[in-house]
Design a protein around this motif. Sequence first.
Motif, PDB file in Angstrom:
ATOM      1  N   MET A   1      54.722  58.329  92.642  1.00 62.11           N
ATOM      2  CA  MET A   1      55.831  58.833  91.825  1.00 62.11           C
ATOM      3  C   MET A   1      57.060  59.104  92.682  1.00 62.11           C
ATOM      4  SD  MET A   1      55.715  61.954  89.120  1.00 62.11           S
ATOM      5  CE  MET A   1      57.141  62.392  88.145  1.00 62.11           C
ATOM      6  N   ALA A   2      56.843  59.490  93.953  1.00 64.86           N
ATOM      7  CA  ALA A   2      57.989  59.756  94.816  1.00 64.86           C
ATOM      8  C   ALA A   2      58.824  58.513  95.036  1.00 64.86           C
ATOM      9  CB  ALA A   2      57.504  60.300  96.161  1.00 64.86           C
ATOM     10  N   ALA A   3      58.220  57.317  94.852  1.00 67.63           N
ATOM     11  CA  ALA A   3      58.945  56.073  95.068  1.00 67.63           C
ATOM     12  C   ALA A   3      59.732  55.642  93.845  1.00 67.63           C
ATOM     13  CB  ALA A   3      57.971  54.964  95.470  1.00 67.63           C
ATOM     14  N   LEU A   4      59.615  56.333  92.739  1.00 67.61           N
ATOM     15  CA  LEU A   4      60.328  55.941  91.524  1.00 67.61           C
ATOM     16  C   LEU A   4      61.829  55.818  91.717  1.00 67.61           C
ATOM     17  CD1 LEU A   4      58.597  57.728  88.514  1.00 67.61           C
ATOM     18  CD2 LEU A   4      58.869  55.288  88.881  1.00 67.61           C
ATOM     19  N   PRO A   5      62.487  56.758  92.409  1.00 68.41           N
ATOM     20  CA  PRO A   5      63.930  56.598  92.581  1.00 68.41           C
ATOM     21  C   PRO A   5      64.314  55.410  93.467  1.00 68.41           C
ATOM     22  CG  PRO A   5      63.277  58.875  92.924  1.00 68.41           C
ATOM     23  CD  PRO A   5      62.025  58.062  92.910  1.00 68.41           C
ATOM     24  N   LEU A   6      63.354  54.875  94.231  1.00 65.71           N
ATOM     25  CA  LEU A   6      63.689  53.820  95.183  1.00 65.71           C
ATOM     26  C   LEU A   6      63.613  52.432  94.581  1.00 65.71           C
ATOM     27  CD1 LEU A   6      61.852  55.196  98.334  1.00 65.71           C
ATOM     28  CD2 LEU A   6      64.275  55.325  97.792  1.00 65.71           C
ATOM     29  N   ALA A   7      62.750  52.205  93.593  1.00 67.15           N
ATOM     30  CA  ALA A   7      62.585  50.860  93.039  1.00 67.15           C
ATOM     31  C   ALA A   7      62.359  50.947  91.541  1.00 67.15           C
ATOM     32  CB  ALA A   7      61.408  50.154  93.714  1.00 67.15           C
ATOM     33  N   PRO A   8      63.222  50.300  90.740  1.00 68.04           N
ATOM     34  CA  PRO A   8      63.052  50.345  89.282  1.00 68.04           C
ATOM     35  C   PRO A   8      61.699  49.830  88.817  1.00 68.04           C
ATOM     36  CG  PRO A   8      65.199  49.442  89.865  1.00 68.04           C
ATOM     37  CD  PRO A   8      64.425  49.564  91.133  1.00 68.04           C
ATOM     38  N   VAL A   9      61.128  48.842  89.514  1.00 72.06           N
ATOM     39  CA  VAL A   9      59.855  48.284  89.061  1.00 72.06           C
ATOM     40  C   VAL A   9      58.721  49.287  89.158  1.00 72.06           C
ATOM     41  CG1 VAL A   9      60.477  45.907  89.621  1.00 72.06           C
ATOM     42  CG2 VAL A   9      59.432  47.327  91.376  1.00 72.06           C
ATOM     43  N   MET A  10      58.918  50.376  89.903  1.00 72.87           N
ATOM     44  CA  MET A  10      57.869  51.382  90.008  1.00 72.87           C
ATOM     45  C   MET A  10      57.563  52.016  88.664  1.00 72.87           C
ATOM     46  SD  MET A  10      56.776  51.512  93.127  1.00 72.87           S
ATOM     47  CE  MET A  10      55.968  53.115  93.203  1.00 72.87           C
ATOM     48  N   VAL A  11      58.490  51.927  87.709  1.00 72.38           N
ATOM     49  CA  VAL A  11      58.235  52.452  86.369  1.00 72.38           C
ATOM     50  C   VAL A  11      57.000  51.790  85.769  1.00 72.38           C
ATOM     51  CG1 VAL A  11      59.148  52.598  84.026  1.00 72.38           C
ATOM     52  CG2 VAL A  11      60.638  53.025  85.975  1.00 72.38           C
ATOM     53  N   LEU A  12      56.812  50.504  86.036  1.00 71.64           N
ATOM     54  CA  LEU A  12      55.700  49.761  85.449  1.00 71.64           C
ATOM     55  C   LEU A  12      54.355  50.221  85.998  1.00 71.64           C
ATOM     56  CD1 LEU A  12      57.266  46.177  85.495  1.00 71.64           C
ATOM     57  CD2 LEU A  12      57.078  47.730  83.566  1.00 71.64           C
ATOM     58  N   LEU A  13      54.339  50.874  87.158  1.00 65.89           N
ATOM     59  CA  LEU A  13      53.077  51.325  87.718  1.00 65.89           C
ATOM     60  C   LEU A  13      52.412  52.381  86.847  1.00 65.89           C
ATOM     61  CD1 LEU A  13      53.807  51.494  91.555  1.00 65.89           C
ATOM     62  CD2 LEU A  13      52.694  49.692  90.245  1.00 65.89           C
ATOM     63  N   PHE A  14      53.190  53.041  85.991  1.00 64.28           N
ATOM     64  CA  PHE A  14      52.584  54.031  85.111  1.00 64.28           C
ATOM     65  C   PHE A  14      51.683  53.374  84.070  1.00 64.28           C
ATOM     66  CE2 PHE A  14      55.694  57.035  86.768  1.00 64.28           C
ATOM     67  CZ  PHE A  14      54.901  58.153  86.874  1.00 64.28           C
ATOM     68  N   GLY A 352      63.615  50.269  83.550  1.00 66.03           N
ATOM     69  CA  GLY A 352      64.909  50.388  84.188  1.00 66.03           C
ATOM     70  C   GLY A 352      64.797  51.279  85.406  1.00 66.03           C
ATOM     71  N   PRO A 353      65.920  51.766  85.949  1.00 67.21           N
ATOM     72  CA  PRO A 353      65.876  52.693  87.085  1.00 67.21           C
ATOM     73  C   PRO A 353      65.012  53.904  86.751  1.00 67.21           C
ATOM     74  CG  PRO A 353      68.116  51.949  86.683  1.00 67.21           C
ATOM     75  CD  PRO A 353      67.295  51.459  85.531  1.00 67.21           C
ATOM     76  N   PHE A 354      64.632  54.629  87.781  1.00 64.69           N
ATOM     77  CA  PHE A 354      63.597  55.652  87.617  1.00 64.69           C
ATOM     78  C   PHE A 354      63.912  56.673  86.530  1.00 64.69           C
ATOM     79  CE2 PHE A 354      66.564  58.141  89.956  1.00 64.69           C
ATOM     80  CZ  PHE A 354      66.253  59.465  89.718  1.00 64.69           C
ATOM     81  N   PHE A 355      65.202  57.005  86.348  1.00 60.32           N
ATOM     82  CA  PHE A 355      65.516  58.061  85.378  1.00 60.32           C
ATOM     83  C   PHE A 355      65.286  57.603  83.945  1.00 60.32           C
ATOM     84  CE2 PHE A 355      69.507  56.070  86.817  1.00 60.32           C
ATOM     85  CZ  PHE A 355      69.909  55.451  85.645  1.00 60.32           C
ATOM     86  N   THR A 356      65.142  56.278  83.696  1.00 53.43           N
ATOM     87  CA  THR A 356      64.794  55.844  82.347  1.00 53.43           C
ATOM     88  C   THR A 356      63.360  56.237  81.993  1.00 53.43           C
ATOM     89  OG1 THR A 356      64.008  53.660  83.055  1.00 53.43           O
ATOM     90  CG2 THR A 356      66.346  53.878  82.578  1.00 53.43           C
ATOM     91  N   ALA A 357      62.511  56.420  83.013  1.00 54.97           N
ATOM     92  CA  ALA A 357      61.135  56.848  82.759  1.00 54.97           C
ATOM     93  C   ALA A 357      61.038  58.358  82.562  1.00 54.97           C
ATOM     94  CB  ALA A 357      60.234  56.425  83.926  1.00 54.97           C
ATOM     95  N   LEU A 358      61.987  59.113  83.124  1.00 53.50           N
ATOM     96  CA  LEU A 358      61.866  60.573  83.147  1.00 53.50           C
ATOM     97  C   LEU A 358      61.828  61.229  81.772  1.00 53.50           C
ATOM     98  CD1 LEU A 358      63.846  61.952  86.200  1.00 53.50           C
ATOM     99  CD2 LEU A 358      61.401  61.667  85.893  1.00 53.50           C
ATOM    100  N   PRO A 359      62.670  60.821  80.793  1.00 49.56           N
ATOM    101  CA  PRO A 359      62.579  61.525  79.510  1.00 49.56           C
ATOM    102  C   PRO A 359      61.217  61.361  78.850  1.00 49.56           C
ATOM    103  CG  PRO A 359      64.012  59.600  79.339  1.00 49.56           C
ATOM    104  CD  PRO A 359      63.742  59.819  80.785  1.00 49.56           C
ATOM    105  N   TRP A 360      60.575  60.212  79.053  1.00 54.06           N
ATOM    106  CA  TRP A 360      59.257  60.003  78.445  1.00 54.06           C
ATOM    107  C   TRP A 360      58.172  60.748  79.219  1.00 54.06           C
ATOM    108  CZ3 TRP A 360      61.120  58.557  74.225  1.00 54.06           C
ATOM    109  CH2 TRP A 360      62.211  57.695  74.170  1.00 54.06           C
ATOM    110  N   ILE A 361      58.270  60.773  80.562  1.00 54.58           N
ATOM    111  CA  ILE A 361      57.325  61.575  81.345  1.00 54.58           C
ATOM    112  C   ILE A 361      57.498  63.060  81.019  1.00 54.58           C
ATOM    113  CG2 ILE A 361      56.690  62.275  83.685  1.00 54.58           C
ATOM    114  CD1 ILE A 361      57.482  59.485  84.623  1.00 54.58           C
ATOM    115  N   ALA A 362      58.763  63.513  80.970  1.00 53.51           N
ATOM    116  CA  ALA A 362      59.031  64.910  80.616  1.00 53.51           C
ATOM    117  C   ALA A 362      58.557  65.211  79.201  1.00 53.51           C
ATOM    118  CB  ALA A 362      60.521  65.212  80.759  1.00 53.51           C
ATOM    119  N   GLY A 363      58.729  64.240  78.281  1.00 54.05           N
ATOM    120  CA  GLY A 363      58.244  64.432  76.918  1.00 54.05           C
ATOM    121  C   GLY A 363      56.736  64.582  76.878  1.00 54.05           C
ATOM    122  N   GLY A 364      56.019  63.787  77.691  1.00 52.47           N
ATOM    123  CA  GLY A 364      54.565  63.939  77.767  1.00 52.47           C
ATOM    124  C   GLY A 364      54.159  65.288  78.328  1.00 52.47           C
ATOM    125  N   MET A 365      54.900  65.749  79.344  1.00 52.08           N
ATOM    126  CA  MET A 365      54.640  67.089  79.883  1.00 52.08           C
ATOM    127  C   MET A 365      54.869  68.150  78.818  1.00 52.08           C
ATOM    128  SD  MET A 365      56.432  66.869  83.636  1.00 52.08           S
ATOM    129  CE  MET A 365      55.668  66.011  85.006  1.00 52.08           C
TER     130      MET A 365
END
Length: 519
Positions: A1-14, A352-365
């Motif tokens: 997860m720490a690598a999310l801001p570095l590479a947009p494709v890291m979103v797909l790892l979820f 998309g870039p890492f922050f596109t994943a954040l609202p959905w991760i935050a929503g799950g939290m």
Amino acid sequence: MAALPLAPVMVLLFLFVSRHFSPADRHMKFIAVGYATLLLLPACFAPHPLLALGGAGLKIVITLSLLAAGQRLRESQALAILLPGLFGVLLLALLYSFGLQHLLPFTDRLQHPYFTSISLGFTGAVALWLAVLLPRSAVGVGLRLLVGLIALILLAMSGSRGALLAVIAGLAAAAAQYVSLHWPHPKVRTMSFIGTGLLLLGGLMAGKNLPSFSDPVLTHLTSTSSNGRDITWADTLNAIQAHPLTGYGPFQLGPQIAPAQQVETCQWWPALEERGLTCPGVVKALNNTWLIAHNAALQSLGESGPLGLLAQVTLCAYLLLQAWRSRQPLLLAVLVGLFTGDLTDNVSMVPGPFFTALPWIAGGMALSQARASNTPRDLNFTPWVALALLTAWSFPIWANAVSQSGALGHPVQKVTLHEVIAAPVWKGNDPYPILLVASAPAGQYRVQTRVCNAHGTECHTAQVSLLRSEAKSDLLTARINVPLQLPVQQLQFIIRPAQPSLLKLNGYASTQHIVRWIP
């Protein structure tokens, strides 16, 4: 997860983190099924059903998987692991901008090999929320101050006004939740909310007298110009009119709103193009799919029609309610802030870039942290929050309609397009010369030229020309050279203000011209 801001494709790892989606309450199960259904149904009737169904399926899987990943992470303090990646983003941006590109601080906007300046701004917004709102147990004071400094550098040097607005909205929502949690007395709570509203109102009124800066980047931060968004939104509305009920399918809107010069040519990361690395075959096949409408409502309408927009606002509204019930201000700030960013960008559009994943991760939290007892009031409030969200996201539509009537304090300019002087038939591959004759009060204007098919159902902006009408005469003439691409074409000309505000988006006058082109 720490690598999310570095590479947009890291979103797909979820996708590998969660093999199935198991909502914490029956209301979320109902909304998740409805979300999937309302995206898949219009995709069946899109212009290219197989592509649309594939895109809809990918969007559904990624979104629900990110929600499931957030549920497994549970606590908002898990987001502290993003901090090393945020530092890496800033370091790479500084090295690229001032080491490789030799840009000047606050004269040129901060750049990055694959993040846009806007993306860097939203990275700074996320960093600031983490610095201010992470629980004390998750990060020490020294690291918190360092992250706050990173956030301020990214926000100031990126020049992103959308990110700045997102920061304000997110912190205001977090402050409102904090007040509701720590001052439970009804009278005190009421007065606190009234005070917050007055502060926001005062801030908006003070915005009319923003300070002036000599640095271009800081000047841009305080500007109220649409920065070309009005043309993007107009082109998107034009594309929506061809398929208003179904849209084109997820990830299929970009080719419909691409500028004319990008329709046949492939463009990808500028940093690689400058070094001679042209588009690979797979990128050419996906050309322009990453172009966005810069607005959540228009993006949803263009991709999946009214049903897709209904699905999006309902899911987002329910997550906002759960974030409020979660009693964790950081989660609420992320959701409110990034959904605010969707007013002028598409910062919650996955992948998309890492922050596109954040609202959905935050929503799950938020789903996992919300109180276990779900009352009917939760679901009953969802339509009202969805309506408020829809009204906010749709402001390019209603602002355009209202400004045409001269409301909002904007007088309607008396601009008239008299004639288009051009040959009815054009031979050869040379640009097609046109003389546009109009009358307009003294001032600067833009002329948007669209190249359309013969029926005007498929249009692309070919160019935007800046013109001036002198005070001595209201005569305005524009000499335009337009590359032609189809045997019979309709050309559309729209005169727009040179610096339109976000609440004055309509053009002053328009006309069209048919030309037959013989290669």
